[in-house]
Design a protein around this motif. Structure first.
Motif, short mmCIF file in Angstrom:
data_model
loop_
_atom_site.label_atom_id
_atom_site.label_comp_id
_atom_site.label_asym_id
_atom_site.label_seq_id
_atom_site.Cartn_x
_atom_site.Cartn_y
_atom_site.Cartn_z
N ARG A 1 0.87 -20.94 3.95
CA ARG A 1 0.46 -20.87 2.55
C ARG A 1 -0.73 -19.94 2.37
NH1 ARG A 1 2.57 -21.43 -2.41
NH2 ARG A 1 0.95 -21.85 -3.95
N ALA A 2 -1.68 -20.00 3.29
CA ALA A 2 -2.86 -19.13 3.21
C ALA A 2 -2.45 -17.66 3.33
CB ALA A 2 -3.86 -19.51 4.29
N VAL A 3 -1.53 -17.36 4.25
CA VAL A 3 -1.05 -15.99 4.42
C VAL A 3 -0.31 -15.52 3.17
CG1 VAL A 3 0.49 -14.52 5.76
CG2 VAL A 3 -0.92 -16.23 6.92
N LEU A 4 0.52 -16.40 2.61
CA LEU A 4 1.27 -16.07 1.40
C LEU A 4 0.34 -15.73 0.24
CD1 LEU A 4 3.74 -15.94 -0.47
CD2 LEU A 4 3.68 -18.42 -0.60
N LEU A 5 -0.68 -16.54 0.03
CA LEU A 5 -1.62 -16.28 -1.06
C LEU A 5 -2.38 -14.98 -0.83
CD1 LEU A 5 -3.09 -19.84 -1.75
CD2 LEU A 5 -1.43 -18.58 -3.11
N GLY A 6 -2.68 -14.69 0.45
CA GLY A 6 -3.36 -13.44 0.74
C GLY A 6 -2.54 -12.23 0.33
N PHE A 7 -1.27 -12.20 0.71
CA PHE A 7 -0.39 -11.09 0.32
C PHE A 7 -0.23 -11.02 -1.19
CE2 PHE A 7 1.62 -11.43 4.72
CZ PHE A 7 0.95 -10.31 5.19
N ARG A 8 -0.17 -12.17 -1.83
CA ARG A 8 0.03 -12.18 -3.28
C ARG A 8 -1.20 -11.63 -4.00
NH1 ARG A 8 1.73 -17.79 -5.42
NH2 ARG A 8 3.58 -17.22 -4.20
N LEU A 9 -2.37 -12.03 -3.56
CA LEU A 9 -3.59 -11.55 -4.20
C LEU A 9 -3.83 -10.06 -3.92
CD1 LEU A 9 -5.92 -14.61 -3.47
CD2 LEU A 9 -4.88 -13.98 -5.65
N TRP A 10 -3.33 -9.59 -2.78
CA TRP A 10 -3.46 -8.16 -2.46
C TRP A 10 -2.36 -7.32 -3.09
CZ3 TRP A 10 -4.03 -9.72 3.33
CH2 TRP A 10 -5.32 -10.22 3.54
N LYS A 11 -1.45 -7.96 -3.83
CA LYS A 11 -0.35 -7.30 -4.53
C LYS A 11 0.57 -6.53 -3.57
CE LYS A 11 -2.13 -8.59 -8.44
NZ LYS A 11 -3.30 -9.31 -7.89
N ARG A 12 0.86 -7.14 -2.43
CA ARG A 12 1.76 -6.54 -1.44
C ARG A 12 3.09 -7.28 -1.51
NH1 ARG A 12 -1.90 -5.75 3.91
NH2 ARG A 12 0.05 -4.77 4.62
N GLN A 13 3.97 -6.79 -2.41
CA GLN A 13 5.17 -7.53 -2.75
C GLN A 13 6.13 -7.65 -1.57
OE1 GLN A 13 5.73 -9.13 -5.72
NE2 GLN A 13 7.41 -10.02 -4.53
N ALA A 14 6.32 -6.58 -0.80
CA ALA A 14 7.27 -6.64 0.31
C ALA A 14 6.85 -7.68 1.34
CB ALA A 14 7.38 -5.25 0.97
N GLU A 15 5.55 -7.68 1.68
CA GLU A 15 5.06 -8.67 2.64
C GLU A 15 5.11 -10.07 2.05
OE1 GLU A 15 3.64 -5.91 1.86
OE2 GLU A 15 3.26 -4.74 3.69
N GLU A 16 4.90 -10.18 0.73
CA GLU A 16 4.96 -11.50 0.09
C GLU A 16 6.36 -12.08 0.17
OE1 GLU A 16 4.61 -13.55 -4.32
OE2 GLU A 16 3.59 -11.64 -3.96
N ASP A 17 7.39 -11.25 0.02
CA ASP A 17 8.77 -11.73 0.11
C ASP A 17 9.04 -12.35 1.48
OD1 ASP A 17 9.26 -10.98 -2.46
OD2 ASP A 17 10.27 -9.09 -1.94
N ILE A 18 8.51 -11.73 2.52
CA ILE A 18 8.69 -12.28 3.87
C ILE A 18 7.88 -13.55 4.04
CG2 ILE A 18 8.36 -11.83 6.34
CD1 ILE A 18 8.76 -8.86 5.74
N ALA A 19 6.62 -13.52 3.54
CA ALA A 19 5.76 -14.69 3.67
C ALA A 19 6.31 -15.89 2.90
CB ALA A 19 4.35 -14.36 3.17
N VAL A 20 6.96 -15.62 1.76
CA VAL A 20 7.57 -16.70 0.99
C VAL A 20 8.65 -17.40 1.81
CG1 VAL A 20 9.13 -17.13 -0.94
CG2 VAL A 20 7.03 -15.87 -1.33
N GLN A 21 9.49 -16.62 2.49
CA GLN A 21 10.55 -17.21 3.30
C GLN A 21 9.99 -18.02 4.46
OE1 GLN A 21 14.01 -14.46 4.01
NE2 GLN A 21 12.73 -13.00 2.91
N VAL A 22 8.93 -17.50 5.10
CA VAL A 22 8.31 -18.23 6.20
C VAL A 22 7.69 -19.52 5.69
CG1 VAL A 22 6.49 -18.17 7.95
CG2 VAL A 22 7.89 -16.13 7.52
N TYR A 23 6.99 -19.44 4.56
CA TYR A 23 6.35 -20.63 4.00
C TYR A 23 7.37 -21.68 3.62
CZ TYR A 23 4.15 -23.57 0.48
OH TYR A 23 3.72 -24.66 -0.25
N ASP A 24 8.41 -21.29 2.92
CA ASP A 24 9.43 -22.26 2.51
C ASP A 24 10.15 -22.86 3.71
OD1 ASP A 24 8.85 -22.04 -0.17
OD2 ASP A 24 10.38 -20.51 -0.57
N SER A 25 10.36 -22.05 4.75
CA SER A 25 11.01 -22.57 5.97
C SER A 25 10.13 -23.61 6.64
CB SER A 25 11.30 -21.42 6.93
OG SER A 25 12.19 -20.48 6.36
N LEU A 26 8.82 -23.35 6.70
CA LEU A 26 7.90 -24.30 7.33
C LEU A 26 7.74 -25.55 6.46
CD1 LEU A 26 5.20 -21.88 8.78
CD2 LEU A 26 6.95 -23.17 10.02
#
Length: 340
Positions: free
Chosen positions: A248-273
């Motif tokens: 969740r912390a990594v996901l919020l970091g990518f979201r706040l940095w406006k890095r959409q491609a990385e956020e899409d990956i982080a979202v899948q990792v977060y939801d999987s965990l």
């Protein structure tokens, strides 16, 4: 509405839709598996607690409350699996979305609160043996459990006070320089209800393990089993709560940095965990068996065949010589670190 990945602002993206359909279909089947295993398991645990073990007489009210919290989680799994299977991370229905998120917040908070309270009780029983243990007094009272639930309810307020995009909008309102207070508070609750209890849990466990290692009375095998008792909560906590917190912390970091491609990956990792974290409804019954051998014996004599009952009952994880009868008449050995 299709996902517009080529747009530069987050406001044009449909965040409710999944970034990868195959991933979420797989997660939906995993959740259905957790539901099909968790529902009968927790129903059987509930039956034993009420009709065979009679938890109110055996000072196991806190354990019973963890069962109640697990039912809140199990009840949410079919709906979440349905949404994942149909390509949605959350329900588009605002009421359903808020209700589900509130139940998950309440489940997580209750599970952590009662597990930590049990760990603190064991800490006082082992490390400060002979001193007044206020937790032991509190856990005998049903009113204390009710108070804990009432104190947890305010933590769900951020999920109810306003409509936010797909129940998950922190860091997406790019038109304002400050984060919305409600979204920020929700994230603060998410992290603090895991990080602070984990620090307390690690401290209590280290002190308990050190205390047990210094004991000179008793067999080493029994002492090792006692260490497993106090470590069981740490294992469940580490598997179910910590990984998704880091994600969740990594996901919020990518979201706040406006890095959409990385956020899409982080979202899948977060939801999987997060899906992995739902197995706490399957692991908690193991904690009950570690914490209270009376419950273990009652469960075995109720659901296991006669041919293996004796073998399982004899494989106790406890110390001491105090005898406590269960409803089934099976003897139970307890020690100061075991909930009696």
């Amino acid at each position: 509405m299709p996902i517009q990945r080529n747009m530069s602002t987050n406001s044009t993206i449909d965040h409710c839709r999944v970034p990868n359909q195959l991933t979420y279909e797989t997660l939906s089947w995993l959740m259905m598996g957790e539901f099909m295993l968790g529902l009968p398991l927790n129903l059987s645990v509930l039956y034993v607690f009420i009709f065979r073990f009679k938890f109110w007489k055996n000072k196991s009210i806190f354990l019973f409350n963890i069962v109640v919290a697990d039912f809140l989680l199990v009840a949410c799994l079919p709906a979440k699996a349905y949404h994942y299977h149909h390509g949605m991370r959350r329900s588009r229905d605002t009421s359903v979305c808020k209700l589900m998120l509130s139940m998950l917040f309440l489940n997580r908070g209750a599970s952590i609160a009662f597990l930590i309270t049990l760990s603190i009780d064991r800490y006082f029983n082992v490390v400060h043996l002979g001193r007044r243990n206020f937790v032991k007094v509190l856990k005998k009272s049903p009113q204390i459990s009710i108070i804990i639930w009432l104190l947890l309810l305010p933590l769900t307020i951020p999920t109810m006070v306003r409509t936010f995009e797909c129940c998950n909008s922190h860091g997406r309102e790019v038109e304002t320089p400050y984060h919305d207070v409600t979204d920020t508070f929700r994230e603060v609750v998410f992290f603090t209800q895991i990080i602070i209890p984990f620090i307390i849990l690690v401290y209590c466990t280290v002190r308990i393990v050190n205390r047990l290692r210094k004991k000179t009375v008793g067999e080493k095998a029994k002492l090792r089993r006692a260490v497993w008792v106090v470590m069981s909560v740490v294992v469940v906590f580490s598997i179910c709560f910590l990984p998704c917190t880091v994600a969740r912390a990594v996901l919020l970091g990518f979201r706040l940095w406006k890095r959409q491609a990385e956020e899409d990956i982080a979202v899948q990792v977060y939801d999987s965990l997060m899906v992995l974290s739902y197995i706490d409804c399957l692991l908690d019954p193991l904690v009950y068996c570690f914490c209270n051998s009376g419950f273990k014996d009652a469960y075995i004599t109720t659901f296991c065949p006669m041919s293996i009952q004796k073998r399982l009952i004899n494989s106790d994880f406890n110390l001491g010589t105090t005898t406590t009868p269960t409803v089934s008449g099976t003897r139970t050995l307890s020690s100061p670190i075991i909930d009696k």
